[in-house]
Design an enzyme around this catalytic site. Structure first.
Site, mmCIF file in Angstrom:
data_model
loop_
_atom_site.group_PDB
_atom_site.id
_atom_site.type_symbol
_atom_site.label_atom_id
_atom_site.label_comp_id
_atom_site.label_asym_id
_atom_site.label_seq_id
_atom_site.Cartn_x
_atom_site.Cartn_y
_atom_site.Cartn_z
ATOM 1 C CD GLN A 177 -11.657 17.568 23.134
ATOM 2 O OE1 GLN A 177 -11.163 16.454 23.185
ATOM 3 N NE2 GLN A 177 -10.919 18.653 23.070
ATOM 4 C CG HIS A 181 -12.378 11.044 23.490
ATOM 5 N ND1 HIS A 181 -11.742 10.361 24.497
ATOM 6 C CD2 HIS A 181 -11.608 12.120 23.232
ATOM 7 C CE1 HIS A 181 -10.634 10.988 24.832
ATOM 8 N NE2 HIS A 181 -10.528 12.064 24.084
ATOM 9 C CD GLU A 232 -9.004 14.251 20.813
ATOM 10 O OE1 GLU A 232 -9.428 14.605 21.929
ATOM 11 O OE2 GLU A 232 -7.807 14.011 20.580
ATOM 12 C CD GLU A 280 -7.476 18.419 22.376
ATOM 13 O OE1 GLU A 280 -8.168 19.138 23.093
ATOM 14 O OE2 GLU A 280 -7.730 17.221 22.168
ATOM 15 C CD GLN A 315 -5.704 17.200 25.267
ATOM 16 O OE1 GLN A 315 -6.560 16.365 25.442
ATOM 17 N NE2 GLN A 315 -4.849 17.102 24.255
ATOM 18 C CG ASP A 320 -7.664 13.241 28.214
ATOM 19 O OD1 ASP A 320 -7.104 13.404 27.137
ATOM 20 O OD2 ASP A 320 -7.062 13.236 29.301
ATOM 21 C CB SER A 357 -8.870 17.556 27.278
ATOM 22 O OG SER A 357 -8.243 16.432 27.866
#
Lengths: 745, 118
Positions: free
Chosen positions: A144, A146, A173, A224, A299, A338, A365
């Site tokens: 995933q 950002h 995200e 999420e 998550q 993350d 994440s």
């Protein structure tokens, strides 16, 4: 002087790891990773099909978390079997490849939070890795991204979203430094992702109600940050209850929007509400809650609390154990990595590497695909600075971390198309007007500092228009169509159609770039030991291996060919010299044929110029001879020494390594040696020439020293060395003997 | 043969139809029947809780956006009294959204015990 630290310690104090916060265990604050004396003993009492006591509490004392878990979250048909299993026996089931994932899931479904916490606490790091390899839900790992920036600039968001998709991320995200900008971020990222690939899931992390609203309008395709906490007091401080979150979960599903919850060690500690329990136990309550609520995934892995876990002993291990609990409860695992949990590159790599190697539904994440300063979540464990590192690590270990190499040409093309598409639809939808210049800046920007200070009111205005007009992704798709971006339009429409089908609502679902759903249902993890489970396809493996920095012999041959000169001419066989002031410079077979430039970047002709100048300074005569029978530097030098009138010779390989030899020495000995070819400078070669001259005259000069360097010379140059050696070997020809070379400087 | 909330078949969600402005928000909205099918799939794959979530979602699929948001708000701490939650549960039963109603009643009981009512 007493109390003053010695230099060695002062030096250690300056290292980046010492910026991190490390804490003593403090049970009263919940600053403990895996075992507090206040953690309840696992227990479960069932009466007439109802739980009447769980983990040391009676039903009349259950808080809202206990109630939801006890009512919905425990499979009573296996509970007594599961709770009766000895912890260490249970732990072995996690690790043993011969025990199926289904069996572990079946039994874990009957465990209370305290029980599961105890079991995973027994797993050592290597065992956590094996457990993770087996227990994740989806066979194919993913990752995933950002995508954010300080200015919420839509053109940059679109370009960066396309870039993230190009690198292989399947979820993006975004979030906002300015809450009101949220709908604009959602649109911009959706557009950028769709330009690059089909099937990218997009979320915009903001306050719960606003996020739900955007989900219902189709502005985002998943959510999420539906947060869970391990104590009721902290939950309430977060202005929610387990029940409100359960309805929220159903609300997202009611509009076909994928969602997962978020939890993680340390949150309760940070909010002063850990109630003296360990991080793993509180997190186990969250994971049990997620199961009870009926969400598809979690998550966790510290998330915002990761550095809190990292501050105590065993904290990083606890973070991985949290992820394993999620997988064991048959939930999709978006496994932390993350929030940046250390200032040290070494510690942050160590935190992630075991999970990358084991594989997870989403290894990060939130890999910050933008630069650290543009990450509005705060810098991630991994950011744009680290993308090439990640690609190299995948290749080093032969593992799939979800990323692939995107060529510079593709990145440029996709960024341009994304920024242009965003500009065009913002204009078409009446949201904002961006200039050609702004598009150009966004395309070429490495981050928001490279933009020209756009007006923040433009973004808020665009966002307000989106919200006020009820604009949704269907309008975005339509706008893309009207502006001529048919592929992107079709992809946005396909993501909306996916909501109608709902297949991506199942556990651990992603879309591949053909809109196939890969989930627990369609792509279940079937790992059962070596030779089983996920293996990258040949195409995927080739993708992993083909990083853009890789070179072959042909690449080096082409590089070298750019330096061809006509400076070398073979003028016959080299004869024995008789002048006592003569020094012969022996060169390797590739000189003048295929090797023209040394590892330090100097043309070979320039190296010879310096050597000859040094010899001339000492009043010596010089001859250059190509030794065609060997590439070995010692033998080249010795051959030169035996041909020379003085008995002194210089050996020089095309890659730049050099030495001074003497006719009576063994081949592998020498008078002086320059072995670090990449760092030999012109003046050092001149010094070598002078010293050879002094040896020829019978003096004993001060030997030149190889220059000091703390660069990783081997890491930088070994692949070039291998290729240069290959080029040299191809020129070896004993039949040609030793050729006198005329060198035109 | 999956239908959208509007009744339109999912296979009709094409760029052509979009270009003639035939498609509206309810054409890209999930149908309760689809959620019940997904619930059945989850149940077959040893996930009764996910199935229950989809079943609750199928009930909420019939509610308007405003009603769903209001339901969520009402369940947040100190938003609703016991009577308001009871009335909410009754209204949900009438939709019919009996699984959601049941969850609201469960919440009301635990909120009363834990001091989470308004």
């Amino acid at each position: 002087m007493s109390g003053e630290r010695v230099g060695r310690v002062r030096f250690m104090d300056q290292q980046r790891v010492n910026l991190d916060g490390f804490a003593h265990v403090d049970v009263e604050l919940g600053l403990v990773a895996v075992s507090s004396p206040y953690d309840p003993t696992p227990s479960l009492e069932v009466l007439e099909g109802r739980v009447v006591a769980m983990d040391g509490r009676r039903v009349e004392d259950f808080d809202s978390l206990d109630t939801l878990i006890a009512t919905h979250g425990i499979d009573l048909s296996v509970a007594s079997e599961a709770m009766g299993l000895e912890d260490v026996v249970f732990a072995r089931l996690f690790v043993d490849p011969a025990v199926s994932r289904d069996e572990v899931v079946r039994l874990v479904a009957g465990t209370t939070p305290a029980k599961l916490a105890r079991v995973v606490t027994l797993l050592r790091p290597a065992e956590l890795m094996l457990a993770m390899t087996k227990l994740r839900a989806r066979r194919t790992p993913s990752n995933q991204a950002h995508v954010t920036n300080r200015l919420d600039d839509p053109l940059l968001l679109a370009a960066d979203a396309a870039t993230a998709a190009a690198f292989g991320f399947r979820e993006i995200e975004t979030t906002v430094p300015v809450l009101a900008d949220a709908p604009s971020n959602a649109v911009a990222v959706t557009v950028g992702a769709a330009v690059a690939s089909a099937g990218i899931l997009v979320q915009c992390s903001v306050e719960e109600a606003m996020e739900l609203e955007m989900g219902m309008r189709g502005l985002v395709s998943y959510a999420e940050t539906v947060s869970l906490y391990g104590t009721e007091s902290v939950f309430i401080d977060g202005d929610d209850t387990p029940y409100s979150k359960a309805i929220l979960a159903a609300a997202y599903a009611s509009r076909g929007v994928k969602m997962r919850v978020s939890s993680g060690a340390g949150a309760e500690v940070l909010m002063g509400g850990a109630e003296r329990c360990s991080m793993i136990y509180l997190e186990s309550r969250c994971v049990s809650l997620a199961r009870a609520m009926g969400v598809q995934g979690v998550q966790n892995g510290g998330i915002d609390g990761a550095s809190v876990a990292g501050s105590v002993p065993g904290g990083v291990r606890e973070l991985m154990a949290e992820n394993v609990m999620v997988m064991a409860r048959n939930l999709e695992a978006c496994t932390g990595n993350d929030a940046l949990m250390s200032e040290s590159d070494v510690r942050r790599t160590s935190r992630t590497l075991p999970i990358l190697l084991a594989g997870s539904d989403y290894v990060c994440s939130g890999f910050g695909t933008i630069q650290r300063y543009d990450n509005m979540f705060g810098p991630s464990q991994w950011n744009a600075e680290d993308i090439d590192d990640w690609l190299a690590m995948q290749r080093d270990w032969g593992v799939d971390g979800g990323l692939r190499t995107a060529s510079p040409e593709d990145i440029a093309r996709l960024r341009r198309e994304a920024a242009e598409a965003c500009r065009d639809i913002y204009r078409w939808l009446g949201l904002a007007d961006f200039s050609d210049e702004q598009v150009e800046l966004a395309v070429d920007a490495a981050g928001s500092k490279d933009l020209d200070d756009p007006d923040p009111m433009v973004v808020i205005g665009a966002a307000n228009t989106i919200r006020g007009s009820g604009l949704g992704s269907l309008d975005v798709a339509r706008a893309l169509q009207e502006c001529g971006y048919d592929d992107a339009a079709a992809r946005v429409l396909d993501m909306l159609a996916a909501r109608v089908h709902g297949d991506h609502l199942q556990t651990a679902a992603i879309f591949d770039d053909s809109m196939n759903v890969l989930s627990l249902i369609t792509d279940p993890n079937d790992y059962a030991g070596p030779g089983t489970g996920y293996e990258p396809s040949p195409e995927r493996q080739a993708e992993i291996d083909a990083i853009r920095q890789a070179r072959g012999v042909e690449d080096l041959r082409a590089d070298q060919a750019q330096w061809i000169t006509r400076a070398f001419e073979a003028v016959g066989e080299a004869e024995l010299g008789s002048d006592p002031r003569e020094v012969v410079i022996g060169v390797s077979p590739g000189v003048g044929r295929s090797v023209w430039r040394t590892l330090s970047g100097l043309p070979v002709v320039e190296v010879l110029r310096e050597l000859l100048a040094g010899l001339e300074e000492e009043g010596c005569k010089a001859r250059v001879v190509r030794v065609n029978g060997t590439i070995d530097l010692g033998l080249v030098g010795l051959t030169a020494a035996r041909l020379s009138g003085s008995g002194i010779g210089i050996g020089l390989q095309g890659k730049g390594t050099a030495l001074i030899h003497r006719r009576d020495l063994p081949p592998l000995a020498n008078l002086e040696l320059y072995s670090m070819a990449p760092v030999i400078t012109p003046s050092l070669y001149r010094l070598l020439g002078s010293n050879a001259g002094r040896h020829a005259k019978g003096a004993t000069p001060v030997p030149a020293r190889n220059p000091y360097t703390d660069e990783a010379i081997e890491a930088r140059y070994h692949t070039s060395v291998i290729a240069l050696v290959a080029l040299e070997r191809a020129c070896v020809d004993r039949g040609l003997g030793n050729e006198h070379l005329k060198v035109t400087l | 043969m999956t239908k959208a909330f509007s009744g339109r078949d999912a296979s009709e969600l094409t760029p052509d139809r979009m270009s003639t402005d035939e498609l509206g928000p309810d054409d890209v909205r999930i149908h309760p029947d689809t959620l019940r099918s997904q619930a059945a799939i989850s149940a077959r794959h040893a996930n009764p809780q996910l199935a229950a979530n989809f079943a609750r979602a199928a009930e909420l699929a019939l509610l308007s956006e405003a009603e769903v948001l209001a339901l969520y708000e009402a369940l947040r701490p100190h938003r609703a009294t016991a009577d308001e939650l009871a009335a909410l549960a009754d209204r949900l039963d009438a939709v019919p959204a009996s699984l959601c109603a049941q969850l609201v009643r469960e919440a009301a009981e635990v909120y009363a015990r834990r001091g989470l009512l308004a």
